[in-house]
Design a protein around this motif. Structure first.
Motif, short mmCIF file in Angstrom:
data_model
loop_
_atom_site.label_atom_id
_atom_site.label_comp_id
_atom_site.label_asym_id
_atom_site.label_seq_id
_atom_site.Cartn_x
_atom_site.Cartn_y
_atom_site.Cartn_z
N VAL A 2 0.84 -1.20 0.00
CA VAL A 2 0.00 0.00 0.00
C VAL A 2 0.87 1.25 0.00
N GLN A 3 0.67 2.09 -1.02
CA GLN A 3 1.45 3.33 -1.17
C GLN A 3 0.52 4.49 -1.50
N GLU A 4 1.01 5.69 -1.25
CA GLU A 4 0.22 6.89 -1.52
C GLU A 4 0.59 7.51 -2.86
N GLY A 5 -0.41 8.07 -3.53
CA GLY A 5 -0.18 8.81 -4.75
C GLY A 5 0.11 10.27 -4.44
N ALA A 6 0.19 11.08 -5.48
CA ALA A 6 0.46 12.51 -5.31
C ALA A 6 -0.83 13.25 -4.98
N VAL A 7 -0.68 14.49 -4.57
CA VAL A 7 -1.84 15.35 -4.31
C VAL A 7 -2.54 15.64 -5.64
N THR A 8 -3.83 15.44 -5.71
CA THR A 8 -4.60 15.72 -6.92
C THR A 8 -4.91 17.21 -6.99
N PRO A 9 -5.39 17.71 -8.15
CA PRO A 9 -5.74 19.13 -8.23
C PRO A 9 -6.77 19.56 -7.18
N ALA A 10 -7.61 18.64 -6.72
CA ALA A 10 -8.61 18.97 -5.69
C ALA A 10 -8.04 18.85 -4.28
N GLY A 11 -6.75 18.49 -4.17
CA GLY A 11 -6.13 18.39 -2.86
C GLY A 11 -6.29 17.03 -2.20
N MET A 12 -6.63 16.00 -2.95
CA MET A 12 -6.83 14.67 -2.40
C MET A 12 -5.58 13.81 -2.59
N VAL A 13 -5.46 12.78 -1.75
CA VAL A 13 -4.37 11.81 -1.87
C VAL A 13 -4.99 10.42 -1.81
N ASN A 14 -4.76 9.61 -2.84
CA ASN A 14 -5.29 8.25 -2.88
C ASN A 14 -4.24 7.24 -2.47
N LYS A 15 -4.71 6.10 -2.00
CA LYS A 15 -3.82 4.97 -1.71
C LYS A 15 -3.96 3.91 -2.80
N TYR A 16 -2.85 3.21 -3.06
CA TYR A 16 -2.80 2.21 -4.12
C TYR A 16 -2.14 0.94 -3.59
N GLU A 17 -2.62 -0.20 -4.08
CA GLU A 17 -1.96 -1.48 -3.81
C GLU A 17 -0.97 -1.72 -4.95
N ILE A 18 0.31 -1.60 -4.65
CA ILE A 18 1.36 -1.76 -5.67
C ILE A 18 1.79 -3.22 -5.68
N ASN A 19 1.37 -3.94 -6.69
CA ASN A 19 1.73 -5.36 -6.81
C ASN A 19 1.99 -5.76 -8.26
N GLY A 20 2.40 -4.79 -9.09
CA GLY A 20 2.62 -5.07 -10.51
C GLY A 20 3.77 -6.02 -10.76
N LEU A 21 4.87 -5.86 -10.02
CA LEU A 21 6.01 -6.76 -10.22
C LEU A 21 5.61 -8.19 -9.88
N GLN A 22 4.86 -8.33 -8.82
CA GLN A 22 4.38 -9.65 -8.43
C GLN A 22 3.50 -10.26 -9.51
N ALA A 23 2.60 -9.46 -10.08
CA ALA A 23 1.72 -9.95 -11.15
C ALA A 23 2.54 -10.36 -12.37
N TRP A 24 3.57 -9.56 -12.69
CA TRP A 24 4.41 -9.87 -13.85
C TRP A 24 5.17 -11.18 -13.61
N LEU A 25 5.72 -11.35 -12.41
CA LEU A 25 6.48 -12.56 -12.10
C LEU A 25 5.59 -13.81 -12.14
N ILE A 26 4.42 -13.74 -11.51
CA ILE A 26 3.52 -14.88 -11.50
C ILE A 26 3.09 -15.24 -12.92
N THR A 27 2.75 -14.23 -13.70
CA THR A 27 2.31 -14.46 -15.08
C THR A 27 3.40 -15.14 -15.89
N HIS A 28 4.63 -14.67 -15.77
CA HIS A 28 5.71 -15.23 -16.60
C HIS A 28 6.20 -16.58 -16.08
#
Length: 483
Positions: A137-163
């Protein structure tokens, strides 16, 4: 351009929910054009004409390139010459084009569903045992409206499992042929188009009727521009399914290396061996893809996530344009198995690696500067920077620093220069017999120059006079001393 957010967040929010930051604890801020940074509110005639042109011709361009390889051996001129001389017609070409098949639909639905499962159902575990990798879980940047979203960063894991599953199938299970992607390439094109248009249309409707965050929506009053460039900034379903993060990285970029592997398998099947050119294309493009997922957290701070809204430009582009046109070198080599001389192969390899090093080191300097608030060493020295500020749409004042040291003191976008060096290397691996494999570097040059101009226009509106100070300190965009 490098900016850095500084200061701890004001309060913790529940996982996956947007939150706002205390204006006294963030740093960034400009008193110009409050709420005007981000995507355009108004559309001029040139922008509208460009949008309509892309909506009409981009799908045709993709079809033309793929059809040229399928029917004319990757010649871009042969179809036109045959139609002009009367040897062929549009109806003849279309009649020889495979349509969507049940097999292709089954493959594509399975593929996308599998990537959704990897994205949504399996929290990242790679960050627990890979030194230096930042996932979970990581945070994104401040949006133009002043909000900050959280993201589940698991792309490397998805790439490894897929390959891992891909290679396990190729060598152990034999559930399907490694050439399955090439063998269904054009039918899969229609499936990708269906998904691209479906998700883009859904995103537009969602932005009007039930946006995730209404304050970050922008409506221009022009349907075509809204459809193309998007209305919603961060459309989501539930807490975690973020449209931009998923479609930017999965399924297109995960598929990129699988597509190249399938092309290599087809070359092996057709000619009995895999050429060094095909190996170079696979290795250099895989390096870029793995780098993307290794640095997926950093990607949250790039223009795609920080500036672009989600519309057809990202939805269709990630489903169709990216996997079909970014892989043209591998497709070309299936039809033309180029075997490079040793000096040529080494030159391509060195150019690709040099481009990657510039790209990665420039981005590393930017990330290091941001994380340490400038308290670091860049090329053995404390970095120089320009203090600046901006105001978000919620009226909050933020402060930033624009670094003018290291690669970022040579040019404002030297990471793009490294990217272009790598792009040229992919193309040079294909020799000089056809123009088609060089489309990628031509397109990337236009894209990145346009992105420079678009990003700088946004920064000019965002930072005002501070941006003028920055461009005076770093006058060139891509090539030190030239441009």
């Amino acid at each position: 351009m490098v900016f850095v957010r500084k200061g701890p967040m004001a309060m913790r929010a529940s996982a996956g929910s947007p939150k706002q930051r205390d204006p006294n604890k963030i740093a960034n801020g400009d008193n110009t054009a409050q709420g005007k940074w981000g995507r355009a509110w108004e559309v001029d005639w040139f922008s509208l004409a460009s949008v309509i042109f892309l909506l009409v011709f981009a799908p045709l361009i993709v079809y033309y390139f793929i059809m040229s390889c399928d029917q004319y051996g990757c010649s871009l001129t042969a179809p036109v010459v045959e139609m002009v001389t009367g040897k062929s017609s549009l109806s003849d070409i279309w009649a020889h084009t495979p349509g969507v098949t049940a097999r292709a639909a089954q493959i594509y639905v399975t593929w996308v569903t599998f990537q959704v499962v990897l994205y949504m159902m399996i929290p990242d575990f790679c960050h627990k045992f890979l030194p230096g990798y930042v996932g979970g879980v990581q945070e994104g940047a401040v949006t133009p409206a002043g909000m900050v979203n959280k993201y589940e960063i698991n792309g490397l894991q998805a790439w490894l499992i897929t390959h891992l599953l891909w290679f396990a199938n190729a060598h152990l299970f034999h559930w399907f042929s490694p050439t399955i992607i090439f063998d269904n390439w054009i039918p899969l094109l229609w499936c990708a188009n269906i998904l691209g248009y479906t998700v883009s249309t859904f995103a537009l409707i969602k932005g009007y009727l039930f946006p995730t965050n209404a304050k970050d929506c922008k409506f221009t009053g022009n349907f075509f521009y809204n459809y193309m460039m998007g209305v919603e900034f961060n459309p989501r379903i539930g807490k975690w399914f973020d449209f931009k993060l998923f479609f930017n990285g999965r399924p297109g970029i995960v598929a990129w290396t699988l597509i190249n592997l399938s092309f290599a398998a087809k070359q092996q099947e057709r000619f009995g061996s895999v050429t060094n050119a095909m190996i170079l294309v696979n290795v250099l493009q895989a390096l870029y893809v793995v780098d993307f997922f290794w640095n997926e957290t950093w990607y949250l701070k790039t223009i795609d996530i920080c500036h672009d809204h989600f519309g057809w430009y990202l939805g269709w582009g990630d489903c169709v344009w990216l996997p079909y046109l970014y892989t043209l070198q591998g497709l070309y080599l299936v039809y033309h198995p180029v075997q490079l001389s040793t000096p040529h192969a080494l030159a391509v390899l060195l150019l690709g690696l040099a481009g990657y090093c510039v790209f990665r080191e420039a981005n590393h300097q930017k990330d290091l500067f941001r994380k340490t608030d400038g308290n670091c060493q860049i090329w053995g020295r404390k970095p120089k920077y320009i203090e600046c500020s901006y105001v978000s749409a919620d009226g909050r004042r933020h402060r930033s620093k624009l670094m003018v040291s290291g690669f970022w003191g040579l040019a404002r976008h030297l990471n793009y220069t490294g990217d272009l060096m790598g792009s040229l290397a992919y193309c040079l691996a294909c020799g000089f017999s056809h123009l088609l494999p060089y489309f990628y570097v031509i397109y990337m040059s236009l894209l990145l120059v346009h992105r420079c101009l678009r990003d700088e226009d946004r920064c000019s509106r965002k930072y005002g006079r501070d941006w003028e100070r920055y461009t005076t300190a770093v006058p060139k965009r891509l090539l030190p001393g030239l441009f």
